[in-house]
Design a protein around this motif. Structure first.
Motif, PDB file in Angstrom:
ATOM      1  N   MET A   1       0.846  -1.196   0.000  1.00 38.13           N
ATOM      2  CA  MET A   1       0.000   0.000   0.000  1.00 38.13           C
ATOM      3  C   MET A   1       0.878   1.242   0.000  1.00 38.13           C
ATOM      4  SD  MET A   1      -2.839   1.071   2.850  1.00 38.13           S
ATOM      5  CE  MET A   1      -3.850   2.510   2.608  1.00 38.13           C
ATOM      6  N   ARG A   2       0.436   2.280  -0.691  1.00 40.99           N
ATOM      7  CA  ARG A   2       1.205   3.519  -0.731  1.00 40.99           C
ATOM      8  C   ARG A   2       0.414   4.658  -0.133  1.00 40.99           C
ATOM      9  NH1 ARG A   2       4.021   3.399  -6.724  1.00 40.99           N
ATOM     10  NH2 ARG A   2       5.570   1.805  -6.249  1.00 40.99           N
ATOM     11  N   THR A   3       1.153   5.619   0.380  1.00 45.50           N
ATOM     12  CA  THR A   3       0.530   6.772   1.009  1.00 45.50           C
ATOM     13  C   THR A   3       0.697   7.981   0.109  1.00 45.50           C
ATOM     14  OG1 THR A   3       1.109   5.887   3.163  1.00 45.50           O
ATOM     15  CG2 THR A   3       0.484   8.221   3.069  1.00 45.50           C
ATOM     16  N   LEU A   4      -0.397   8.650  -0.231  1.00 46.42           N
ATOM     17  CA  LEU A   4      -0.333   9.854  -1.055  1.00 46.42           C
ATOM     18  C   LEU A   4      -0.257  11.054  -0.141  1.00 46.42           C
ATOM     19  CD1 LEU A   4      -0.454  11.113  -3.867  1.00 46.42           C
ATOM     20  CD2 LEU A   4      -2.945  11.191  -3.641  1.00 46.42           C
ATOM     21  N   GLU A  87       4.931   1.794   1.054  1.00 44.61           N
ATOM     22  CA  GLU A  87       4.506   1.227   2.339  1.00 44.61           C
ATOM     23  C   GLU A  87       5.684   1.036   3.290  1.00 44.61           C
ATOM     24  OE1 GLU A  87       1.823  -2.502   4.056  1.00 44.61           O
ATOM     25  OE2 GLU A  87       2.492  -2.480   1.973  1.00 44.61           O
ATOM     26  N   ASP A  88       6.860   0.681   2.755  1.00 47.12           N
ATOM     27  CA  ASP A  88       8.023   0.493   3.633  1.00 47.12           C
ATOM     28  C   ASP A  88       8.716   1.816   3.959  1.00 47.12           C
ATOM     29  OD1 ASP A  88       9.314   1.172   1.293  1.00 47.12           O
ATOM     30  OD2 ASP A  88      10.439  -0.701   1.111  1.00 47.12           O
ATOM     31  N   LYS A  89       8.152   2.919   3.476  1.00 44.35           N
ATOM     32  CA  LYS A  89       8.616   4.277   3.763  1.00 44.35           C
ATOM     33  C   LYS A  89      10.052   4.513   3.290  1.00 44.35           C
ATOM     34  CE  LYS A  89       5.546   4.646   7.779  1.00 44.35           C
ATOM     35  NZ  LYS A  89       4.484   5.281   6.987  1.00 44.35           N
ATOM     36  N   LYS A  90      10.430   3.839   2.223  1.00 45.78           N
ATOM     37  CA  LYS A  90      11.782   4.013   1.694  1.00 45.78           C
ATOM     38  C   LYS A  90      11.826   4.527   0.258  1.00 45.78           C
ATOM     39  CE  LYS A  90      13.672  -0.048   2.523  1.00 45.78           C
ATOM     40  NZ  LYS A  90      14.764  -1.043   2.688  1.00 45.78           N
ATOM     41  N   THR A  91      10.667   4.665  -0.399  1.00 47.73           N
ATOM     42  CA  THR A  91      10.652   5.156  -1.777  1.00 47.73           C
ATOM     43  C   THR A  91       9.659   6.309  -1.914  1.00 47.73           C
ATOM     44  OG1 THR A  91      11.229   2.994  -2.663  1.00 47.73           O
ATOM     45  CG2 THR A  91      10.260   4.569  -4.190  1.00 47.73           C
ATOM     46  N   VAL A 146      30.980   3.037  -4.887  1.00 48.58           N
ATOM     47  CA  VAL A 146      30.048   2.543  -5.913  1.00 48.58           C
ATOM     48  C   VAL A 146      29.894   3.625  -6.974  1.00 48.58           C
ATOM     49  CG1 VAL A 146      28.762   1.140  -4.223  1.00 48.58           C
ATOM     50  CG2 VAL A 146      27.964   3.450  -4.781  1.00 48.58           C
ATOM     51  N   PRO A 147      29.503   3.261  -8.195  1.00 48.30           N
ATOM     52  CA  PRO A 147      29.287   4.277  -9.236  1.00 48.30           C
ATOM     53  C   PRO A 147      28.036   5.104  -8.936  1.00 48.30           C
ATOM     54  CG  PRO A 147      28.674   2.110 -10.049  1.00 48.30           C
ATOM     55  CD  PRO A 147      29.326   1.886  -8.709  1.00 48.30           C
ATOM     56  N   LEU A 148      27.992   6.297  -9.492  1.00 48.60           N
ATOM     57  CA  LEU A 148      26.848   7.182  -9.280  1.00 48.60           C
ATOM     58  C   LEU A 148      25.549   6.585  -9.808  1.00 48.60           C
ATOM     59  CD1 LEU A 148      28.463  10.655 -10.077  1.00 48.60           C
ATOM     60  CD2 LEU A 148      27.540   9.921  -7.874  1.00 48.60           C
ATOM     61  N   ASP A 149      25.649   5.717 -10.788  1.00 49.14           N
ATOM     62  CA  ASP A 149      24.445   5.085 -11.344  1.00 49.14           C
ATOM     63  C   ASP A 149      23.733   4.208 -10.315  1.00 49.14           C
ATOM     64  OD1 ASP A 149      24.758   6.300 -13.767  1.00 49.14           O
ATOM     65  OD2 ASP A 149      25.701   4.579 -14.757  1.00 49.14           O
ATOM     66  N   ASP A 150      24.454   3.812  -9.264  1.00 45.28           N
ATOM     67  CA  ASP A 150      23.851   2.960  -8.232  1.00 45.28           C
ATOM     68  C   ASP A 150      23.118   3.758  -7.154  1.00 45.28           C
ATOM     69  OD1 ASP A 150      24.904   0.841  -9.568  1.00 45.28           O
ATOM     70  OD2 ASP A 150      26.407   0.297  -8.068  1.00 45.28           O
ATOM     71  N   VAL A 151      23.204   5.072  -7.211  1.00 47.83           N
ATOM     72  CA  VAL A 151      22.533   5.923  -6.215  1.00 47.83           C
ATOM     73  C   VAL A 151      21.025   5.915  -6.486  1.00 47.83           C
ATOM     74  CG1 VAL A 151      22.318   8.269  -5.295  1.00 47.83           C
ATOM     75  CG2 VAL A 151      24.569   7.368  -5.921  1.00 47.83           C
ATOM     76  N   GLY A 152      20.229   5.914  -5.414  1.00 48.02           N
ATOM     77  CA  GLY A 152      18.775   5.809  -5.536  1.00 48.02           C
ATOM     78  C   GLY A 152      18.076   7.072  -5.974  1.00 48.02           C
ATOM     79  N   ILE A 153      18.530   7.666  -7.061  1.00 54.02           N
ATOM     80  CA  ILE A 153      17.920   8.872  -7.632  1.00 54.02           C
ATOM     81  C   ILE A 153      17.705   8.599  -9.117  1.00 54.02           C
ATOM     82  CG2 ILE A 153      18.079  11.372  -7.917  1.00 54.02           C
ATOM     83  CD1 ILE A 153      20.455  11.278  -5.895  1.00 54.02           C
ATOM     84  N   LYS A 154      16.449   8.548  -9.543  1.00 58.66           N
ATOM     85  CA  LYS A 154      16.156   8.213 -10.938  1.00 58.66           C
ATOM     86  C   LYS A 154      15.108   9.162 -11.516  1.00 58.66           C
ATOM     87  CE  LYS A 154      18.656   4.463 -10.323  1.00 58.66           C
ATOM     88  NZ  LYS A 154      20.030   4.348 -10.883  1.00 58.66           N
ATOM     89  N   GLU A 166      18.006   4.526   1.928  1.00 57.99           N
ATOM     90  CA  GLU A 166      18.649   3.384   2.585  1.00 57.99           C
ATOM     91  C   GLU A 166      17.706   2.756   3.608  1.00 57.99           C
ATOM     92  OE1 GLU A 166      21.608   1.940   2.326  1.00 57.99           O
ATOM     93  OE2 GLU A 166      22.884   3.315   1.202  1.00 57.99           O
ATOM     94  N   LYS A 167      16.985   3.610   4.326  1.00 56.25           N
ATOM     95  CA  LYS A 167      16.082   3.179   5.388  1.00 56.25           C
ATOM     96  C   LYS A 167      15.076   4.297   5.612  1.00 56.25           C
ATOM     97  CE  LYS A 167      19.689   4.763   8.510  1.00 56.25           C
ATOM     98  NZ  LYS A 167      20.732   4.333   9.459  1.00 56.25           N
ATOM     99  N   PRO A 168      14.009   4.047   6.346  1.00 60.33           N
ATOM    100  CA  PRO A 168      13.040   5.114   6.606  1.00 60.33           C
ATOM    101  C   PRO A 168      13.726   6.342   7.209  1.00 60.33           C
ATOM    102  CG  PRO A 168      12.171   3.018   7.347  1.00 60.33           C
ATOM    103  CD  PRO A 168      13.611   2.761   6.968  1.00 60.33           C
ATOM    104  N   THR A 169      13.361   7.507   6.718  1.00 57.49           N
ATOM    105  CA  THR A 169      13.956   8.763   7.189  1.00 57.49           C
ATOM    106  C   THR A 169      12.819   9.731   7.492  1.00 57.49           C
ATOM    107  OG1 THR A 169      15.884   8.365   5.772  1.00 57.49           O
ATOM    108  CG2 THR A 169      15.581  10.611   6.624  1.00 57.49           C
ATOM    109  N   PRO A 170      12.414   9.850   8.765  1.00 57.33           N
ATOM    110  CA  PRO A 170      11.227  10.632   9.129  1.00 57.33           C
ATOM    111  C   PRO A 170      11.261  12.082   8.661  1.00 57.33           C
ATOM    112  CG  PRO A 170      11.961   9.302  10.979  1.00 57.33           C
ATOM    113  CD  PRO A 170      13.017   9.187   9.933  1.00 57.33           C
ATOM    114  N   TYR A 171      12.451  12.628   8.475  1.00 59.93           N
ATOM    115  CA  TYR A 171      12.583  14.046   8.145  1.00 59.93           C
ATOM    116  C   TYR A 171      12.950  14.286   6.673  1.00 59.93           C
ATOM    117  CZ  TYR A 171      17.345  12.471   9.085  1.00 59.93           C
ATOM    118  OH  TYR A 171      18.513  11.751   9.083  1.00 59.93           O
ATOM    119  N   PHE A 172      12.793  13.280   5.812  1.00 59.39           N
ATOM    120  CA  PHE A 172      13.293  13.430   4.437  1.00 59.39           C
ATOM    121  C   PHE A 172      12.600  14.556   3.678  1.00 59.39           C
ATOM    122  CE2 PHE A 172      13.461  12.389  -0.115  1.00 59.39           C
ATOM    123  CZ  PHE A 172      14.834  12.462  -0.282  1.00 59.39           C
ATOM    124  N   LEU A 173      11.274  14.696   3.825  1.00 55.16           N
ATOM    125  CA  LEU A 173      10.581  15.757   3.088  1.00 55.16           C
ATOM    126  C   LEU A 173      11.008  17.137   3.566  1.00 55.16           C
ATOM    127  CD1 LEU A 173       7.008  14.251   2.694  1.00 55.16           C
ATOM    128  CD2 LEU A 173       8.768  14.552   0.938  1.00 55.16           C
TER     129      LEU A 173
END
Length: 534
Positions: A1-4, A87-91, A146-154, A166-173
């Motif tokens: 499930m995703r949260t909007l 749902e896992d609060k990582k994406t 690691v190469p920059l292509d492996d970073v989680g920004i697409k 990497e893991k849930p980050t409560p303050y990311f926004l």
């Protein structure tokens, strides 16, 4: 499930580091103008290169990111039309609005990818790169593992940005509201890496203002960006920033009506003038998520020794500094986290105080453990920037250290750019430092000291248990439990003393009495687009 997540549902605070809050109306026209003072030129106007308060202030005028601060001290979408959280609060999936740079070229997801990956390039000088470390493989990329292509920004398309953590980050926004997360114009930067070095055809913006002219060391003039997506809510037509390194000159210009707003963190009020301003009820102050402290270079003897650091730190008379030098009711700093960021109702931190005799004993023990003498470590040097307050504080502290420990201490005063470079390269014994928070969470302070390799960890200190506690906090979903867990990390800082606390700031400024609709958050962000002169 995703949260909007939409609108103002993102709660939190963010230090946008803007310290200006007044408007004036040009008498010969109907233009709304504010006139500010910076104590120096911004070292950089490029968001990915910034790491100081003055640069950040200018960048917030010129650029905008995925989210931004609201008057209610929450975060709300800016360039993001919508945000979906897994749902896992990582994406996070960011859908962008249709907006343009000031040259008319569309702002795309690729601009964010280019900016963030540039910061994470191993050889790229980005003082705030560590703020991106919650992103998958970001730290590893910065370290060249690691190469920059492996970073989680697409960028899945021009308007779809996907960020994996990497893991849930409560303050990311809240992080995405800070200027280090702003996009840069990749359609220009790819061909012209120095696009932001000076105003001109190549320098484009996507925020409320653009640059009309810039005379280095004299004046920066901004005008409303006619292509800004929210221009209808920007009241100001111009911002005129005077570059004034002398606080007394700036105050005199304010008194003559040539500056509308003067104060921290981008300019200073002369300390000798504070009593008079207070007596006239002109001085405005409020708690701020910021602190002043001395960083010890823990890789240079004698500061490799914890007892030496503790002895020097606990000798400082913080109450005298805030009463007689800063004089604006600051809180003497006996904890690492500013009071305004304290969210737990029953803090567990219990600061320890040492007497003068105990400090002398610690100092002697530290010297013995290192095999050093007073003569062999003298003179120590305190490095400060060109400012009135740091100079007075350093003079007070070196006098106290001379009386207590019979050691010689000198003061090295350097220009802002050289001073920052000394901090980044750890080329100092003891350095007067300032920290202004980027978001309203204790992690904002603590994560700076997580890794000794972090360019903003001026001390160069690192502690395995400290790192473990910070990592564990990401998986604690109960608010109070997480806060108390982070206090364990704060206690380690106080026990190890890689830096010497001095005081937590108050936001201090003076402004034109006819200015209305100014909002400055408790953690220092200033909102000026809607200010008016009546």
């Amino acid at each position: 499930m995703r949260t909007l997540i939409r609108g103002a549902l993102f709660l939190g605070h963010l230090s946008l580091l803007l310290t200006f809050s007044s408007c004036s109306k040009n008498k010969s026209t109907s233009k709304q103008i504010i006139r500010l003072a910076f104590s120096s030129d911004p070292p950089t106007l490029n968001p990915v290169r910034g790491g100081d308060v003055i640069s950040s202030t200018a960048q917030f005028m010129l650029f905008e990111g995925l989210t931004k601060m609201t008057k209610e001290s929450s975060t709300t979408p800016a360039l993001a039309k919508s945000i979906v959280l897994s749902e896992d609060k990582k994406t996070y999936i960011f859908l962008l609005k249709s907006v343009a740079w000031s040259d008319g070229h569309p702002v795309t997801a690729h601009d964010f990818v280019y900016a963030w990956k540039q910061m994470l390039s191993p050889d790229f000088p980005a003082p705030n790169a560590h703020l991106l470390y919650p992103i998958l493989n970001a730290k590893q990329a910065k370290l060249g593992q690691v190469p920059l292509d492996d970073v989680g920004i697409k960028a899945k398309s021009d308007k779809l940005l996907i960020v994996t953590l990497e893991k849930p980050t409560p303050y990311f926004l809240e992080l995405t509201s800070f200027c280090s997360f702003f996009p840069i114009p990749s359609h220009i930067a790819k061909q012209h890496p120095n696009w932001a070095d000076k105003p001109g055809e190549l320098f484009v913006t996507n925020g409320p203002f653009s640059i009309e002219s810039y005379s280095i060391g004299n004046e920066l003039k901004l005008v409303k960006n006619t292509l800004y997506h929210n221009k209808q809510n920007v009241s100001l037509d111009e911002i005129i920033v005077k570059i004034i390194d002398d606080p007394m000159t700036a105050l005199l210009l304010f008194e003559k009506g040539e500056i509308d707003f003067l104060g921290s963190p981008c300019s200073s009020i002369p300390s000798d003038s504070i009593p008079s301003l207070k007596s006239k009820n002109l001085l405005i102050h409020q708690p701020l998520g910021a602190s002043s402290f001395f960083s010890f270079n823990v890789n240079h003897p004698p500061f490799t020794n914890t007892k030496i650091r503790k002895a020097l730190s606990h000798t400082i008379n913080r109450e005298a500094i805030v009463q007689f030098i800063t004089q604006v009711n600051e809180s003497p700093m006996i904890t690492a986290i500013p009071t305004v960021l304290k969210k737990a109702t029953t803090p567990s931190i219990k600061p320890i105080h040492f007497s003068k005799d105990e400090c002398q004993t610690l100092f002697e023990e530290g010297l013995k453990e290192l095999g050093l003498t007073r003569e062999s470590i003298s003179p120590l040097t305190i490095t400060i920037n060109e400012n009135d307050i740091p100079k007075k504080i350093a003079q007070e502290v070196l006098s106290e250290w001379k009386k207590t420990f019979d050691i010689d201490v000198s003061i090295e005063t350097v220009p802002t750019k050289s001073y920052l470079q000394k901090l980044y390269s750890k080329d100092f014994d003891i350095a007067y430092c300032q920290l202004v928070v980027h978001y309203n969470d204790a992690m904002n302070i603590l994560e700076r000291f997580k890794h000794g390799s972090n360019i903003k960890n001026y001390c160069g200190w690192e502690n395995a248990e400290f790192i473990k506690i910070l990592d564990e906090s990401s998986y604690i979903h109960n608010h109070d439990k997480r806060i108390h867990h982070l206090e364990k990390a704060e206690q380690i800082l106080l026990d190890e003393m890689p830096f010497s606390p001095i005081y937590h700031w108050n936001e201090v400024y003076i402004e034109n009495a006819n200015v209305k609709n100014i909002f400055i958050s408790p953690i220092g962000s200033a909102h000026f687009e809607n200010c008016k002169r009546i």
